[in-house]
Write a protein that holds these residues in place. Sequence first.
Motif, PDB file in Angstrom:
ATOM      1  N   GLU B  66       0.841  -1.201   0.000  1.00  0.00           N
ATOM      2  CA  GLU B  66       0.000   0.000   0.000  1.00  0.00           C
ATOM      3  C   GLU B  66       0.875   1.250   0.000  1.00  0.00           C
ATOM      4  O   GLU B  66       1.886   1.324   0.687  1.00  0.00           O
ATOM      5  N   ARG B  67       0.458   2.217  -0.806  1.00  0.00           N
ATOM      6  CA  ARG B  67       1.312   3.374  -1.031  1.00  0.00           C
ATOM      7  C   ARG B  67       0.945   4.576  -0.165  1.00  0.00           C
ATOM      8  O   ARG B  67       1.744   5.496  -0.021  1.00  0.00           O
ATOM      9  N   TYR B  68      -0.287   4.602   0.377  1.00  0.00           N
ATOM     10  CA  TYR B  68      -0.741   5.813   1.082  1.00  0.00           C
ATOM     11  C   TYR B  68      -1.345   5.541   2.457  1.00  0.00           C
ATOM     12  O   TYR B  68      -1.301   6.412   3.314  1.00  0.00           O
ATOM     13  N   VAL B  69      -1.894   4.356   2.643  1.00  0.00           N
ATOM     14  CA  VAL B  69      -2.617   4.048   3.883  1.00  0.00           C
ATOM     15  C   VAL B  69      -1.662   4.052   5.078  1.00  0.00           C
ATOM     16  O   VAL B  69      -0.569   3.500   5.003  1.00  0.00           O
ATOM     17  N   ILE B  70      -2.075   4.710   6.161  1.00  0.00           N
ATOM     18  CA  ILE B  70      -1.294   4.665   7.398  1.00  0.00           C
ATOM     19  C   ILE B  70      -1.885   3.583   8.307  1.00  0.00           C
ATOM     20  O   ILE B  70      -2.976   3.067   8.054  1.00  0.00           O
ATOM     21  N   ARG B  71      -1.138   3.233   9.362  1.00  0.00           N
ATOM     22  CA  ARG B  71      -1.507   2.072  10.175  1.00  0.00           C
ATOM     23  C   ARG B  71      -2.927   2.146  10.712  1.00  0.00           C
ATOM     24  O   ARG B  71      -3.668   1.172  10.686  1.00  0.00           O
ATOM     25  N   LEU B 106       4.340  14.839  -8.434  1.00  0.00           N
ATOM     26  CA  LEU B 106       4.171  15.228  -7.024  1.00  0.00           C
ATOM     27  C   LEU B 106       5.066  14.363  -6.138  1.00  0.00           C
ATOM     28  O   LEU B 106       5.381  13.221  -6.470  1.00  0.00           O
ATOM     29  N   THR B 107       5.441  14.909  -5.008  1.00  0.00           N
ATOM     30  CA  THR B 107       6.193  14.113  -4.033  1.00  0.00           C
ATOM     31  C   THR B 107       5.199  13.298  -3.189  1.00  0.00           C
ATOM     32  O   THR B 107       3.984  13.506  -3.253  1.00  0.00           O
ATOM     33  N   GLN B 108       5.738  12.383  -2.399  1.00  0.00           N
ATOM     34  CA  GLN B 108       4.888  11.476  -1.619  1.00  0.00           C
ATOM     35  C   GLN B 108       3.930  12.246  -0.715  1.00  0.00           C
ATOM     36  O   GLN B 108       2.738  11.932  -0.652  1.00  0.00           O
ATOM     37  N   ASP B 109       4.447  13.250  -0.001  1.00  0.00           N
ATOM     38  CA  ASP B 109       3.584  14.002   0.924  1.00  0.00           C
ATOM     39  C   ASP B 109       2.490  14.760   0.169  1.00  0.00           C
ATOM     40  O   ASP B 109       1.361  14.881   0.638  1.00  0.00           O
ATOM     41  N   GLU B 110       2.826  15.243  -1.017  1.00  0.00           N
ATOM     42  CA  GLU B 110       1.823  15.969  -1.813  1.00  0.00           C
ATOM     43  C   GLU B 110       0.726  15.036  -2.322  1.00  0.00           C
ATOM     44  O   GLU B 110      -0.461  15.387  -2.308  1.00  0.00           O
ATOM     45  N   ARG B 111       1.114  13.843  -2.763  1.00  0.00           N
ATOM     46  CA  ARG B 111       0.102  12.892  -3.235  1.00  0.00           C
ATOM     47  C   ARG B 111      -0.796  12.430  -2.086  1.00  0.00           C
ATOM     48  O   ARG B 111      -2.016  12.368  -2.219  1.00  0.00           O
ATOM     49  N   ARG B 112      -0.193  12.143  -0.943  1.00  0.00           N
ATOM     50  CA  ARG B 112      -0.991  11.771   0.238  1.00  0.00           C
ATOM     51  C   ARG B 112      -1.952  12.919   0.610  1.00  0.00           C
ATOM     52  O   ARG B 112      -3.104  12.666   0.959  1.00  0.00           O
ATOM     53  N   HIS B 113      -1.485  14.138   0.516  1.00  0.00           N
ATOM     54  CA  HIS B 113      -2.322  15.287   0.863  1.00  0.00           C
ATOM     55  C   HIS B 113      -3.551  15.358  -0.050  1.00  0.00           C
ATOM     56  O   HIS B 113      -4.677  15.560   0.417  1.00  0.00           O
ATOM     57  N   VAL B 114      -3.335  15.166  -1.348  1.00  0.00           N
ATOM     58  CA  VAL B 114      -4.461  15.203  -2.289  1.00  0.00           C
ATOM     59  C   VAL B 114      -5.405  14.024  -2.016  1.00  0.00           C
ATOM     60  O   VAL B 114      -6.627  14.193  -1.926  1.00  0.00           O
ATOM     61  N   GLU B 116      -5.923  12.012   0.647  1.00  0.00           N
ATOM     62  CA  GLU B 116      -6.688  11.870   1.882  1.00  0.00           C
ATOM     63  C   GLU B 116      -7.107  13.204   2.501  1.00  0.00           C
ATOM     64  O   GLU B 116      -8.279  13.421   2.758  1.00  0.00           O
ATOM     65  N   GLU B 117      -6.181  14.118   2.701  1.00  0.00           N
ATOM     66  CA  GLU B 117      -6.574  15.365   3.356  1.00  0.00           C
ATOM     67  C   GLU B 117      -7.561  16.138   2.471  1.00  0.00           C
ATOM     68  O   GLU B 117      -8.555  16.657   2.961  1.00  0.00           O
ATOM     69  N   GLN B 118      -7.323  16.185   1.154  1.00  0.00           N
ATOM     70  CA  GLN B 118      -8.259  16.910   0.281  1.00  0.00           C
ATOM     71  C   GLN B 118      -9.434  16.064  -0.190  1.00  0.00           C
ATOM     72  O   GLN B 118     -10.551  16.539  -0.280  1.00  0.00           O
ATOM     73  N   SER B 119      -9.170  14.798  -0.509  1.00  0.00           N
ATOM     74  CA  SER B 119     -10.181  14.007  -1.225  1.00  0.00           C
ATOM     75  C   SER B 119     -10.854  12.946  -0.367  1.00  0.00           C
ATOM     76  O   SER B 119     -11.869  12.369  -0.777  1.00  0.00           O
ATOM     77  N   LYS B 120     -10.301  12.646   0.818  1.00  0.00           N
ATOM     78  CA  LYS B 120     -10.904  11.646   1.729  1.00  0.00           C
ATOM     79  C   LYS B 120     -11.101  10.289   1.046  1.00  0.00           C
ATOM     80  O   LYS B 120     -12.072   9.572   1.328  1.00  0.00           O
ATOM     81  N   GLU B 175     -10.878  16.236  -5.474  1.00  0.00           N
ATOM     82  CA  GLU B 175      -9.664  16.885  -5.979  1.00  0.00           C
ATOM     83  C   GLU B 175      -8.754  15.874  -6.690  1.00  0.00           C
ATOM     84  O   GLU B 175      -8.153  16.173  -7.723  1.00  0.00           O
ATOM     85  N   GLU B 176      -8.669  14.688  -6.141  1.00  0.00           N
ATOM     86  CA  GLU B 176      -7.787  13.662  -6.718  1.00  0.00           C
ATOM     87  C   GLU B 176      -8.140  13.380  -8.173  1.00  0.00           C
ATOM     88  O   GLU B 176      -7.243  13.147  -8.993  1.00  0.00           O
ATOM     89  N   TRP B 177      -9.427  13.389  -8.487  1.00  0.00           N
ATOM     90  CA  TRP B 177      -9.846  13.015  -9.850  1.00  0.00           C
ATOM     91  C   TRP B 177      -9.468  14.063 -10.892  1.00  0.00           C
ATOM     92  O   TRP B 177      -9.525  13.809 -12.083  1.00  0.00           O
ATOM     93  N   LYS B 178      -9.063  15.264 -10.448  1.00  0.00           N
ATOM     94  CA  LYS B 178      -8.583  16.262 -11.408  1.00  0.00           C
ATOM     95  C   LYS B 178      -7.302  15.792 -12.102  1.00  0.00           C
ATOM     96  O   LYS B 178      -6.909  16.321 -13.127  1.00  0.00           O
TER      97      LYS B 178
END
Lengths: 191, 191
Positions: B66-71, B106-114, B116-120, B175-178
């Motif tokens: 998994e590339r984005y999921v946290i524990r 995008l860097t890892q933190d930027e992709r994670r931000h889009v 989950e933080e932006q797109s849930k 946002e992610e789907w953009k």
Amino acid sequence: MDIKMNTRLFAFIGGDVGPWCVTETITLTGDLLLPEVTRVDVIAGSNLQPEYPAEGWVLRGVTSNERYVIREEKTALVAKQQGLGRPAATSAALILIRKNADWWALTQDERRHVIEEQSKHIHIGLQYLPAIARRLHHCRDLSENEPFDFLTWFEFSPAHKADFNNLLAELRASEEWKYVDREIDIRLMRE
Amino acid sequence: MDIKMNTRLFAFIGGDVGPWCVTETITLTGDLLLPEVTRVDVIAGSNLQPEYPAEGWVLRGVTSNERYVIREEKTALVAKQQGLGRPAATSAALILIRKNADWWALTQDERRHVIEEQSKHIHIGLQYLPAIARRLHHCRDLSENEPFDFLTWFEFSPAHKADFNNLLAELRASEEWKYVDREIDIRLMRE
């Protein structure tokens, strides 16, 4: 399917041809033995079907998006790093790594924690720029049974050999390396 | 090379054989046209060399770490999710996605931000468990010229079709789907 301009797939061919002469091969971890070879060729592009040397090996990997680096680190890396192919960089190393099942079962935040907060992997690498140039290739998702997860190709001037060894020593002493279950270190000189 | 017990590579074969009947194919984004097919077969394992249907398509993908999921999210997902192959889950969807170059830069933190933080994205998916079962396959690093980056296979009971459409509508409005520049939605029923 359209042809992409930039190549992401690379093959490293161990045999008796190519510009890179093998000076040393050390198996640090694991019991996989690669056939001994005298030269390594590096070829780019998925359309090339490398002929498997009669006595040798072919390892393939793909450059990919960065998996751990955050923007601040990326900016620092891009500012300092130099590319492969510098005329003075006649020394190279091909480091073959596989990580164990425990590593791949970690979540993203746990892997990042081991890599950077515990092991300072990105920070350590930054200290050796621009002397050591590097290209990371991923193998794990190319197919199901690749012998390694990562192939990293390094180029540096012979004058920086000690620096390169220090870089490896720092990484190998880190928490991250406890997850490495296969590592082979191949050193080369450009003819 | 040793044979791994668990299979990570899957092929989806669009043609006129297999247990899944295509009920609808919608190209939402992009101009790639897949040949029209009546059935889809799903096969596992890298040793299988699927025969390319005379008129159809083969898409391959590999399940990965998994590339984005946290524990914390992983624990919640594992507690609620169910596997593929449930007898009542006779409806399926195969969603084919490619993301654009901006995404991959995008860097890892930027992709994670889009994501989950932006797109849930992870949070939204969790709301539809256990009704909707899902398996994500990565294509991007299989080779250089895969037509899609991700193939996601979903299974659910026909009673949950509206829920599934709501899930997709929520994600597609995010946002992610953009960053999605190619999307095809294939619906299927198990015979």
